[in-house]
Design a protein around this motif. Structure first.
Motif, PDB file in Angstrom:
ATOM      1  N   VAL A  95      29.327 -56.693  15.128  1.00 19.88           N
ATOM      2  CA  VAL A  95      28.248 -56.500  16.090  1.00 19.88           C
ATOM      3  C   VAL A  95      27.041 -55.932  15.351  1.00 19.88           C
ATOM      4  N   VAL A  96      25.920 -56.625  15.441  1.00 21.77           N
ATOM      5  CA  VAL A  96      24.675 -56.148  14.845  1.00 21.77           C
ATOM      6  C   VAL A  96      23.900 -55.418  15.937  1.00 21.77           C
ATOM      7  N   LEU A  97      23.830 -54.117  15.830  1.00 22.43           N
ATOM      8  CA  LEU A  97      23.224 -53.298  16.873  1.00 22.43           C
ATOM      9  C   LEU A  97      21.711 -53.468  16.896  1.00 22.43           C
ATOM     10  N   THR A  98      21.171 -53.551  18.100  1.00 20.51           N
ATOM     11  CA  THR A  98      19.725 -53.517  18.267  1.00 20.51           C
ATOM     12  C   THR A  98      19.254 -52.067  18.314  1.00 20.51           C
ATOM     13  N   ALA A  99      17.963 -51.862  18.162  1.00 14.35           N
ATOM     14  CA  ALA A  99      17.427 -50.505  18.221  1.00 14.35           C
ATOM     15  C   ALA A  99      17.681 -49.916  19.600  1.00 14.35           C
ATOM     16  N   SER A 145      22.095 -44.572  13.548  1.00 11.98           N
ATOM     17  CA  SER A 145      21.886 -44.793  12.115  1.00 11.98           C
ATOM     18  C   SER A 145      22.260 -46.209  11.715  1.00 11.98           C
ATOM     19  N   LYS A 146      23.385 -46.721  12.253  1.00  9.05           N
ATOM     20  CA  LYS A 146      23.811 -48.084  11.929  1.00  9.05           C
ATOM     21  C   LYS A 146      22.802 -49.101  12.451  1.00  9.05           C
ATOM     22  N   ALA A 147      22.233 -48.837  13.621  1.00  4.40           N
ATOM     23  CA  ALA A 147      21.240 -49.750  14.189  1.00  4.40           C
ATOM     24  C   ALA A 147      19.992 -49.802  13.315  1.00  4.40           C
ATOM     25  N   ILE A 148      19.512 -48.651  12.878  1.00  4.81           N
ATOM     26  CA  ILE A 148      18.303 -48.587  12.052  1.00  4.81           C
ATOM     27  C   ILE A 148      18.533 -49.245  10.692  1.00  4.81           C
ATOM     28  N   ALA A 149      19.734 -49.042  10.130  1.00  2.00           N
ATOM     29  CA  ALA A 149      20.044 -49.590   8.812  1.00  2.00           C
ATOM     30  C   ALA A 149      20.419 -51.064   8.860  1.00  2.00           C
ATOM     31  N   PHE A 185      20.672 -40.974  28.229  1.00  2.74           N
ATOM     32  CA  PHE A 185      21.388 -42.212  27.961  1.00  2.74           C
ATOM     33  C   PHE A 185      20.606 -43.090  26.992  1.00  2.74           C
ATOM     34  N   LEU A 186      21.350 -43.762  26.110  1.00  2.47           N
ATOM     35  CA  LEU A 186      20.800 -44.758  25.206  1.00  2.47           C
ATOM     36  C   LEU A 186      21.305 -46.129  25.615  1.00  2.47           C
ATOM     37  N   ASN A 187      20.419 -47.099  25.610  1.00  2.00           N
ATOM     38  CA  ASN A 187      20.786 -48.477  25.922  1.00  2.00           C
ATOM     39  C   ASN A 187      20.686 -49.326  24.661  1.00  2.00           C
ATOM     40  N   PHE A 188      21.789 -49.956  24.300  1.00  2.00           N
ATOM     41  CA  PHE A 188      21.800 -50.938  23.217  1.00  2.00           C
ATOM     42  C   PHE A 188      21.859 -52.318  23.879  1.00  2.00           C
ATOM     43  N   ASN A 189      20.768 -53.058  23.813  1.00  2.00           N
ATOM     44  CA  ASN A 189      20.639 -54.293  24.583  1.00  2.00           C
ATOM     45  C   ASN A 189      20.748 -55.539  23.704  1.00  2.00           C
ATOM     46  N   ASP A 190      21.547 -56.487  24.171  1.00  2.00           N
ATOM     47  CA  ASP A 190      21.643 -57.818  23.548  1.00  2.00           C
ATOM     48  C   ASP A 190      21.946 -57.755  22.056  1.00  2.00           C
ATOM     49  N   CYS A 191      22.955 -56.995  21.703  1.00  2.00           N
ATOM     50  CA  CYS A 191      23.386 -56.929  20.301  1.00  2.00           C
ATOM     51  C   CYS A 191      24.101 -58.229  19.924  1.00  2.00           C
TER      52      CYS A 191
END
Length: 231
Positions: free
Chosen positions: A193-197, A164-168, A207-213
């Motif tokens: 940290v600004v999360l990527t999608a 949710s934080k990534a989308i927002a 598993f979810l990968n958050f890449n290059d945040c």
């Protein structure tokens, strides 16, 4: 000991590469006037590791030391053919798969791997007219990135919160701790940290990968995009 980012021109260092057994019959190398251009810290391995890249004024062989000019010798007057007998080590190796991860104020136990990449923005003036060598270090825009892999579960709301934080586009704070033995604990603190999608791992669908945040400082004038603390 706590280390944070600096806005000053970067310090330089000398790196020696000795072959074993050490002695004058072997050709050794050293690079001087080196500035670190990038670094990478990896979490989730058997042993915590980090790598760095940089650029230096000159790399000199001990075989050719006698014919080198003063700049190539880096201020040395004696050929450094002998490795120091008792190098100093601070602390011991850090275990890379134990510690803690706190994201957005929540302790998360399902972090599998994480990687912190730092581009220091540091380099050397390498095209000064009239000089064969780089003449001075300089610093430009720096950048810190965080990537991590998170295992989802049906009962956990932590992954839902991060998605949710990534989308927002809402930033979070992150603290990663490596090691549990006093004297060999490293704490990484990232205030913004600004999360990527998140991307679903095609090989491991849970598993979810958050890449290059993108990692940012706490304020517009602070230099705390990342802080390292050794305890």
């Amino acid at each position: 000991v706590t280390y944070s980012r600096s806005g000053n021109n970067p310090d330089t260092l000398v790196i020696y590469k000795y072959r074993r057994p050490s002695g004058s019959s072997f050709n050794h190398q050293f690079a001087h006037g080196v500035v670190i251009t990038s670094a990478e810290f990896n979490l989730g391995e058997n042993l915590a590791t980090w790598t760095a890249k940089g650029i230096g004024i000159w790399t000199q062989d001990t075989d050719a030391f006698s014919s080198a000019d003063a700049t190539q010798k880096g201020g040395l007057t004696v050929n450094p053919t002998t490795e120091p007998a008792s190098p100093v080590y601070n602390g011991s190796v850090v275990t890379g798969f134990v510690g803690s991860a706190t994201l957005d104020g929540n302790a998360i136990g399902d972090i599998q791997t994480a990687k912190i990449t730092i581009n220091s923005g540091s380099t050397l003036f390498a095209k000064t007219f009239g000089s064969y060598y780089p003449t001075a270090p300089e610093r430009d825009v720096r950048q810190v990135r965080l990537s991590f892999s998170l295992r989802e579960s049906n009962t956990s709301t932590q992954a839902v919160n991060l998605r949710s934080k990534a989308i927002a586009g809402t930033s979070i704070a992150v603290t990663l701790v490596l090691g549990t033995t006093a004297g060999s604990i490293v704490t990484f603190t990232i205030p913004v940290v600004v999360l990527t999608a998140p991307v679903i791992d095609e090989q491991r669908t849970l598993f979810l990968n958050f890449n290059d945040c993108l990692c940012l400082a706490s304020t517009g004038t602070a230099k705390d995009e990342i802080t390292l603390k050794f305890t």
